[in-house]
Design a protein around this motif. Sequence first.
Motif, PDB file in Angstrom:
ATOM      1  N   VAL A  64       9.041   3.759  -5.336  1.00  0.00           N
ATOM      2  CA  VAL A  64       9.457   3.396  -3.973  1.00  0.00           C
ATOM      3  C   VAL A  64       8.429   3.883  -2.954  1.00  0.00           C
ATOM      4  N   GLU A  65       7.974   5.125  -3.097  1.00  0.00           N
ATOM      5  CA  GLU A  65       6.960   5.658  -2.178  1.00  0.00           C
ATOM      6  C   GLU A  65       5.694   4.813  -2.220  1.00  0.00           C
ATOM      7  N   ASN A  66       5.258   4.446  -3.409  1.00  0.00           N
ATOM      8  CA  ASN A  66       4.072   3.616  -3.581  1.00  0.00           C
ATOM      9  C   ASN A  66       4.283   2.233  -2.957  1.00  0.00           C
ATOM     10  N   TRP A  67       5.460   1.650  -3.181  1.00  0.00           N
ATOM     11  CA  TRP A  67       5.764   0.337  -2.606  1.00  0.00           C
ATOM     12  C   TRP A  67       5.677   0.395  -1.086  1.00  0.00           C
ATOM     13  N   ARG A  68       6.252   1.443  -0.512  1.00  0.00           N
ATOM     14  CA  ARG A  68       6.250   1.599   0.952  1.00  0.00           C
ATOM     15  C   ARG A  68       4.820   1.733   1.479  1.00  0.00           C
ATOM     16  N   GLU A  69       4.002   2.507   0.796  1.00  0.00           N
ATOM     17  CA  GLU A  69       2.606   2.665   1.215  1.00  0.00           C
ATOM     18  C   GLU A  69       1.859   1.334   1.172  1.00  0.00           C
TER      19      GLU A  69
END
Length: 190
Positions: free
Chosen positions: A179-184
């Motif tokens: 999720v963090e990677n997707w948001r970035e």
Amino acid sequence: MDSDSDQSDAPPVMRAREWPNILITGTPGTGKTTTAASVAQACGLSHVEVGRIVKEKALHDGFDEEFSSFIINEDKVVDELEELMQEGGKVVDHHSCDFFPERWFDLVVVLRANNEVLYPRLESRGYNKKKITENIECEIMDVVKLEAFDSYETDIIVELKSESVQDMEENIGRIEAWVENWRENNNSDE
């Protein structure tokens, strides 16, 4: 021109979203609801438990006594969830995945469990023998996994073992990092 052939029949286009939508699926007893609720809490997303919504909003066509379960009306479920999914930030859990629109999800997680783990989980739920046998056979024959690969792009599908608390914690951490990677990668203008 026939009024039934206008553009209203076309599926809605997904709006750009700040947060991804995730589907957590798997044979009953693999830990979908627990994992989905934990992922939602860890990531600040909303948990959408399809089975609960089907019961609460009567999105079914009756009750199957033989399997002690509701006969889900897939069209009603999709209609009910469409606007909600447009918002993004949802973690959906359900044992079937082939009727949800592909456009809804950025990640599809298929939870798996060995039958030696799965059988006692189903038994502890009070499932009858026929329902246990059907679910065990589904897991053996990769039914949910095959549905996922038939319904979604392979690059958004991940298969995760879900047999222990440690597996669940690792899965939650892995999804949280995703999720963090997707948001970035999807909110670069912030």
